[in-house]
Design a protein around this motif. Structure first.
Motif, short mmCIF file in Angstrom:
data_model
loop_
_atom_site.label_atom_id
_atom_site.label_comp_id
_atom_site.label_asym_id
_atom_site.label_seq_id
_atom_site.Cartn_x
_atom_site.Cartn_y
_atom_site.Cartn_z
N GLY A 46 -35.38 -32.40 32.50
CA GLY A 46 -34.56 -33.31 32.77
C GLY A 46 -33.68 -33.48 34.03
O GLY A 46 -32.89 -34.43 34.11
N GLY A 47 -34.32 -32.72 34.94
CA GLY A 47 -33.85 -32.84 36.43
C GLY A 47 -32.20 -32.92 36.39
O GLY A 47 -31.73 -32.36 35.65
N ASN A 48 -31.51 -33.82 37.49
CA ASN A 48 -30.16 -33.93 37.58
C ASN A 48 -29.69 -34.45 36.23
O ASN A 48 -28.44 -34.05 35.94
CB ASN A 48 -30.12 -34.56 38.73
N THR A 49 -30.50 -35.33 35.82
CA THR A 49 -29.92 -36.01 34.52
C THR A 49 -29.30 -35.14 33.25
O THR A 49 -28.25 -35.17 32.86
CB THR A 49 -30.94 -36.76 34.02
N PHE A 50 -30.09 -34.07 33.12
CA PHE A 50 -29.58 -32.92 32.32
C PHE A 50 -28.40 -32.48 32.37
O PHE A 50 -27.55 -32.03 31.47
CB PHE A 50 -30.67 -31.64 32.30
N TRP A 246 -24.51 -27.83 55.89
CA TRP A 246 -24.95 -28.53 54.55
C TRP A 246 -25.83 -27.64 53.78
O TRP A 246 -26.13 -27.48 52.56
CB TRP A 246 -25.39 -29.78 54.68
N ASP A 247 -26.54 -26.67 54.62
CA ASP A 247 -27.56 -25.63 53.93
C ASP A 247 -26.76 -24.71 52.95
O ASP A 247 -27.24 -23.98 52.21
CB ASP A 247 -28.33 -24.92 54.85
N LEU A 248 -25.46 -24.53 53.32
CA LEU A 248 -24.58 -23.55 52.51
C LEU A 248 -24.01 -24.16 51.35
O LEU A 248 -23.09 -23.42 50.33
CB LEU A 248 -23.41 -23.06 53.59
N ALA A 249 -24.01 -25.65 51.22
CA ALA A 249 -23.43 -26.17 49.80
C ALA A 249 -24.19 -25.49 48.72
O ALA A 249 -25.36 -25.29 48.79
CB ALA A 249 -23.53 -27.76 49.96
N HIS A 250 -23.42 -25.66 47.67
CA HIS A 250 -23.89 -25.15 46.44
C HIS A 250 -24.61 -26.33 45.57
O HIS A 250 -23.99 -27.59 45.62
CB HIS A 250 -22.96 -24.79 45.37
N VAL A 251 -25.92 -26.13 45.12
CA VAL A 251 -26.59 -27.16 44.64
C VAL A 251 -25.96 -27.54 43.02
O VAL A 251 -26.23 -26.42 42.24
CB VAL A 251 -28.09 -27.15 44.38
N ARG A 252 -25.63 -28.38 42.74
CA ARG A 252 -25.18 -28.74 41.28
C ARG A 252 -26.06 -28.79 40.23
O ARG A 252 -25.68 -28.63 38.92
CB ARG A 252 -24.24 -29.95 41.25
N GLY A 253 -27.27 -29.32 40.62
CA GLY A 253 -27.97 -29.80 39.44
C GLY A 253 -29.34 -29.16 39.54
O GLY A 253 -29.80 -27.86 39.93
N CYS A 254 -30.51 -30.27 39.64
CA CYS A 254 -31.78 -29.39 39.67
C CYS A 254 -32.12 -28.96 40.94
O CYS A 254 -32.24 -29.72 42.13
CB CYS A 254 -32.63 -30.94 39.47
N LYS A 255 -33.26 -27.75 40.96
CA LYS A 255 -33.57 -27.25 42.09
C LYS A 255 -34.75 -27.66 42.46
O LYS A 255 -35.25 -27.18 43.53
CB LYS A 255 -33.45 -25.60 41.71
N GLY A 293 -28.08 -25.69 39.63
CA GLY A 293 -27.22 -25.46 38.35
C GLY A 293 -27.49 -24.61 37.30
O GLY A 293 -28.45 -24.08 37.42
N ASN A 294 -26.30 -24.50 36.51
CA ASN A 294 -26.61 -23.65 35.11
C ASN A 294 -26.66 -24.43 34.10
O ASN A 294 -25.91 -25.03 33.82
CB ASN A 294 -25.39 -22.78 35.19
N ARG A 295 -27.60 -24.07 33.21
CA ARG A 295 -28.10 -25.07 32.09
C ARG A 295 -26.96 -24.96 30.93
O ARG A 295 -26.93 -25.96 30.15
CB ARG A 295 -29.50 -25.02 31.78
N GLN A 296 -26.32 -24.01 31.03
CA GLN A 296 -25.21 -23.87 29.82
C GLN A 296 -23.99 -24.51 30.46
O GLN A 296 -23.55 -25.36 29.55
CB GLN A 296 -25.11 -22.37 29.50
N MET A 297 -23.48 -24.35 31.46
CA MET A 297 -22.32 -24.92 32.15
C MET A 297 -22.43 -26.32 32.53
O MET A 297 -21.68 -27.12 32.41
CB MET A 297 -21.85 -24.15 33.10
N THR A 298 -23.67 -26.72 33.09
CA THR A 298 -23.90 -27.83 33.73
C THR A 298 -22.68 -28.42 34.51
O THR A 298 -22.30 -27.91 35.21
CB THR A 298 -24.50 -28.91 32.58
N ASN A 299 -22.12 -29.52 33.93
CA ASN A 299 -21.23 -30.31 34.58
C ASN A 299 -19.75 -29.60 34.66
O ASN A 299 -18.91 -30.26 35.43
CB ASN A 299 -20.96 -31.75 34.04
N GLN A 300 -19.72 -28.79 33.86
CA GLN A 300 -18.34 -28.10 33.86
C GLN A 300 -17.79 -27.25 34.89
O GLN A 300 -16.72 -26.82 35.18
CB GLN A 300 -18.14 -27.17 32.60
N TYR A 301 -18.77 -26.81 36.08
CA TYR A 301 -18.26 -26.27 37.31
C TYR A 301 -17.64 -27.35 38.16
O TYR A 301 -16.84 -27.19 38.87
CB TYR A 301 -19.40 -25.66 38.06
N THR A 302 -17.70 -28.94 37.84
CA THR A 302 -16.85 -29.86 38.48
C THR A 302 -15.27 -29.59 38.31
O THR A 302 -14.89 -29.07 37.34
CB THR A 302 -17.10 -31.27 37.84
N LYS A 303 -14.60 -29.70 39.35
CA LYS A 303 -13.05 -29.24 39.43
C LYS A 303 -12.71 -30.67 39.96
O LYS A 303 -12.24 -30.69 40.93
CB LYS A 303 -12.89 -28.41 40.15
#
Ligand SMILES: Cc1cc2nc3c(=O)[nH]c(=O)nc-3n(C[C@H](O)[C@H](O)[C@H](O)COP(=O)(O)OP(=O)(O)OC[C@H]3O[C@@H](n4cnc5c(N)ncnc54)[C@H](O)[C@@H]3O)c2cc1C
Length: 536
Positions: A46-50, A246-255, A293-303
């Motif tokens: 599912g890539g980032n879409t998931f 920018w290398d230090l940013a967290h990746v939100r989705g698909c690695k 990203g974490n496949r359980q939490m997905t978008n919930q890390y957004t603040k």
């Protein structure tokens, strides 16, 4: 000499996210034999879409236009009449969508790409609905209940029911039912070009992939559609293109989105397009994993609750106007602002009045580490253990802000606070003006209990991509500015739509609109080529 192929298809799609599946299924629905190759194993599909909320931005003609495609949260069709009567939704016209793209992307978005996106947006949503995809109104995300009415805001009012996880499940099921062959754990490694085509750029006639360590060559009569995302999951490319830090940013989705499409297309002289130093990045939970990203939490890390509170860095200083616009139009740029702060972290802060508006999906205690205290001093003390290094400044900044809020209220007692629109309740009055204003929703932060959450920068996707012909999504050659036969780019890899910022929900819509255009075009080319071959 023509290479020897292991298998032959009409259309090959690279990447199994929303754009890739939209392209693959459309091509199959047009009668093509389609392969979709995906780098990730099936367990990470599912890539980032998931990871998305499944929110799509598109033009619509008010609630009546939406009712036929809407489902209740339990998946049954329609909405109860008593609920319909409490909903306030204004139409989102083509002019509105264009104005948002122009304003948010600083008038730099390719106007032809934007036109195709806007014009095709409603039909893309209908295609999903017609193929069994379910839509629901985003009550929790895009509406506030004000005086007993659900007031929707921000132009984007629906999402795929069940979010990104359900969207991916639906895509895979639909693709399979239409005969698309999916190859999981099969990264595309290079494009195969017909050097003898007589065409200066060479036609793309197939794809080389890695299948469990073995090199395989697939022939594509109609073309290869690259839908393999941006380069957001490559720390090296992020630092190279987006800049230091920018290398230090967290990746939100698909690695797995590490710029493979850019690299493969570069080798056949594809023209690049778009904002290579730009990306979509958000306020993201500091406790999230760094590299995907974490496949359980997905978008919930957004603040994204900052419009109702304040954001302060570890020195106790504010750094953005938290209320400059509705969240849809600021959330994708504030990650960058957090990254610029010392230690690339910050704190979001609310008092008891503001925190009751926070969405549980992002701020419940089992989702994030909330720090709570009865006084601002106690909150500062507690946040020291999370990195706050100037406690006094933290308290002083909030008190100065509160004074400015009260001066405004004294001057404009008739103004009503309303989170569903830009209410103009600010820190700027004739008596006091903050050097950095809060322009809307400026509630005082003075009633305990207070709460705070630590955030960092989460990178979503990069904006720099490939130049395509808007009518076909064919990639354009850097050598002669003509479409490269047999090569398409869609989804995050399509460059030129977004600059600096992005109107929330446009990514999924663009993936479906251009994915379907590419799928239909490539299937048509395959049909013509194979019928020519049969007539020889
Ligand atoms: C947390 C989060 C929330 C989001 N929420 C929304 C939202 O609600 N609405 C919205 O519009 N957008 C949202 N987005 C933005 C989203 O990224 C895009 O809108 C959209 O999902 C991108 O689709 P895509 O198909 O282009 O890319 P993806 O879905 O990322 O698919 C690309 C695929 O290509 C694969 N791939 C990479 N390299 C190769 C290779 N060499 N060979 C084969 N396969 C390869 C990857 O593994 C991946 O599966 C969100 C993103 C994130 C991370």
């Amino acid at each position: 000499m023509m290479p020897i192929f292991d298998d032959t298809f009409d259309v090959i799609v690279v990447g199994g996210g929303n754009a890739g599946f939209s392209a693959a299924t459309t091509a199959a629905q047009c009668g093509a034999k389609v392969a979709l190759v995906e780098k990730a194993p099936e367990s990470e599909n599912g890539g980032n879409t998931f990871y998305t909320a499944g929110a799509y931005r598109y033009c619509f003609d008010g609630l009546q236009d939406l009712l036929p495609i809407l489902s209740k949260d339990d998946g049954t069709q329609g909405l109860p009449q008593d609920l319909i009567e409490k909903i306030d939704i204004t139409p989102y016209t083509k002019d509105d969508f264009h104005a948002d793209i122009k304003r948010i992307c600083k008038n730099r978005s390719d106007p032809e790409l934007a036109r195709v996106l806007v014009d095709g947006s409603r039909a893309a949503i209908q295609w999903i609905a017609d193929n069994g995809g379910k839509w629901h109104l985003s009550f929790h995300r895009q509406a506030y209940e004000v005086d007993g009415r659900y007031k929707f805001w921000g132009g984007m009012v629906t999402a795929f029911l069940g979010g990104g996880k359900a969207l991916v499940e639906w895509h895979i099921d639909l693709a399979k039912r239409n005969g698309v062959q999916i190859f999981w754990g099969t990264p595309a490694t290079s494009l195969i070009v017909d050097d003898e085509s007589g065409n200066n750029t060479g036609n793309v006639i197939g794809l080389e992939v890695d299948q469990q360590g073995l090199r395989r060559r697939f022939r594509a009569h109609g073309g290869v559609i690259l839908a393999c995302g941006g380069f957001q999951a490559s720390p090296a490319l992020r630092a190279q293109y987006l800049g230091p830090g920018w290398d230090l940013a967290h990746v939100r989705g698909c690695k797995y989105s590490t710029g493979d499409g850019h690299r493969m297309a570069g080798k056949v002289n594809a023209q690049v397009a778009g904002n290579y130093s730009g990306c979509h990045s958000v306020c993201w939970d500091a406790d999230s994993p760094a590299n995907g990203g974490n496949r359980q939490m997905t978008n919930q890390y957004t603040k994204s609750g900052y419009p109702l509170g304040l954001m302060l860095n570890i020195d106790g200083i504010r750094f953005v106007d938290e209320g400059v616009d509705l969240r849809n139009y600021t959330y994708a740029i504030f990650g960058r602002e957090v990254l610029k702060q010392p230690a690339s972290t910050a704190f979001q802060v609310w008092d008891s009045a503001g925190s009751q508006w926070l969405r549980k999906e992002e701020y419940a205690d089992n989702v994030t580490a909330n720090t709570r205290a009865e006084t601002l001093e106690e909150l500062a003390d507690k946040l020291a253990s999370r990195g706050l290094r100037n406690k006094q400044q933290f308290v002083d900044t909030i008190r100065e802000y509160n004074r400015a809020v009260h001066c405004f209220r004294d001057e404009y007692p008739y103004k009503r606070w309303d989170p569903s629109r830009k209410d103009g309740i600010s820190t700027q009055s004739s008596k006091t003006r903050l050097a950095l204003p809060k322009s809307n929703w400026a509630l005082p932060i003075e009633q305990g209990p207070f709460s705070a959450v630590e955030i960092t920068c989460g990178v979503t996707f990069t904006f720099g991509g490939l130049q395509v012909d808007p009518g076909t999504a064919c990639v354009v050659s850097d050598i002669n500015r003509r479409p490269i036969d047999g090569l398409y780019a869609v989804g995050e890899l399509l460059g030129g739509l977004y600059y600096s910022n992005y109107p929330g929900g446009s990514g999924l819509t663009a993936g479906t609109v251009f994915g379907r255009i590419a799928g239909e075009h490539a299937a048509g080319i395959a049909r013509t080529k194979t019928s020519n071959m049969n007539h020889r």
